[in-house]
Scaffold this motif. Sequence first.
Motif, short mmCIF file in Angstrom:
data_model
loop_
_atom_site.label_atom_id
_atom_site.label_comp_id
_atom_site.label_asym_id
_atom_site.label_seq_id
_atom_site.Cartn_x
_atom_site.Cartn_y
_atom_site.Cartn_z
N MET A 193 -4.79 18.09 19.18
CA MET A 193 -5.91 17.67 18.34
C MET A 193 -7.26 18.13 18.89
N ASN A 194 -8.18 18.36 17.95
CA ASN A 194 -9.52 18.79 18.29
C ASN A 194 -10.47 18.24 17.23
N ASP A 195 -11.65 17.79 17.66
CA ASP A 195 -12.64 17.39 16.66
C ASP A 195 -13.46 18.61 16.28
N ASN A 196 -13.75 18.73 14.98
CA ASN A 196 -14.45 19.91 14.48
C ASN A 196 -15.43 19.49 13.40
N HIS A 197 -16.31 20.41 13.03
CA HIS A 197 -17.26 20.13 11.96
C HIS A 197 -16.48 19.95 10.65
N CYS A 198 -16.80 18.93 9.92
CA CYS A 198 -16.05 18.61 8.69
C CYS A 198 -16.19 19.71 7.63
N GLU A 199 -17.23 20.52 7.73
CA GLU A 199 -17.45 21.58 6.75
C GLU A 199 -16.73 22.88 7.14
N TYR A 200 -16.11 22.87 8.29
CA TYR A 200 -15.38 24.07 8.71
C TYR A 200 -14.21 24.32 7.74
N LYS A 201 -13.99 25.56 7.38
CA LYS A 201 -12.94 25.88 6.41
C LYS A 201 -11.64 26.23 7.14
N SER A 202 -10.62 25.47 6.80
CA SER A 202 -9.37 25.56 7.54
C SER A 202 -8.17 25.35 6.62
N SER A 203 -6.98 25.67 7.12
CA SER A 203 -5.75 25.29 6.41
C SER A 203 -5.59 23.79 6.55
N PHE A 204 -4.58 23.23 5.89
CA PHE A 204 -4.40 21.78 5.97
C PHE A 204 -2.94 21.40 5.76
N ILE A 205 -2.61 20.15 6.12
CA ILE A 205 -1.24 19.64 5.99
C ILE A 205 -1.30 18.33 5.21
N CYS A 206 -0.48 18.26 4.14
CA CYS A 206 -0.37 17.01 3.37
C CYS A 206 0.92 16.30 3.75
N GLU A 207 0.91 14.98 3.58
CA GLU A 207 2.03 14.15 4.03
C GLU A 207 2.40 13.09 2.99
N LYS A 208 3.72 12.91 2.80
CA LYS A 208 4.25 11.86 1.93
C LYS A 208 5.38 11.15 2.65
N ASP A 209 5.51 9.84 2.36
CA ASP A 209 6.65 9.12 2.91
C ASP A 209 7.92 9.42 2.12
N THR A 210 7.78 9.56 0.79
CA THR A 210 8.91 9.90 -0.09
C THR A 210 8.43 10.90 -1.13
N LEU A 211 9.38 11.44 -1.88
CA LEU A 211 9.03 12.39 -2.94
C LEU A 211 8.90 11.72 -4.30
N GLU A 212 9.02 10.42 -4.37
CA GLU A 212 8.91 9.69 -5.64
C GLU A 212 7.46 9.59 -6.07
#
Length: 212
Positions: A193-212
């Motif tokens: 982990m690293n703290d960065n400027h919130c406006e920095y443009k980056s890839s991202f990861i989404c998370e779900k507990d289930t697919l429902e």
Amino acid sequence: MHQLMDNEDHYQVPSDEVEVHLISESKEDSAEDSEKPLAEKFEKLNQKVDNLEDKFFKYDQITNKLEENYEELRKTVAEIRAREVPQFEKIGSKYYYIDDLDAVNWFDAAHKCRAMGANLAGLQSQADLSAVSEKLTHEHYWLDINDLAEEGVFKLLSTGKESTYLNWHYPEPNNKNVENCVELLKLDSLYAMNDNHCEYKSSFICEKDTLE
């Protein structure tokens, strides 16, 4: 002698022979007349058959072209659907969507995950971080963690609760020039982990507990 010549001059063909001859000629003319319409009909029939064959040939060409176009359209639709419908993958105990196509700021990343019915990944254990890291290919990925509300207090946007697991690259977090959003950063082949400027443009990861 004169009488014999007169008889020859006045000789007449028997009427029954004339009748037979006329009937014979009539039959021949009738046969010829009947053959002409048959030949004409046969020729017209041949033309219709040829026209039908041409039409069937053109129909086959059109059908083949339609089949080719349909197959191309099916592939295009499948590709569009694959892009429009994010494919979540089960990694460990949760489902993740790793976006390597878009480079967006932290706020847009959070919005995109919400639009999918998910949240930015929290990665609240070493097991989760290690499992997800094996799937990553880029250097920067936004996470759900931030200290926007209070400096140094890192919370999950999805719950508003303080993060129970943090794994920083040394010497992070340093809040250099106001860095309030947390990302996974790859350094020396290691994601942490690293703290960065919130406006920095980056890839991202989404998370779900289930697919429902």
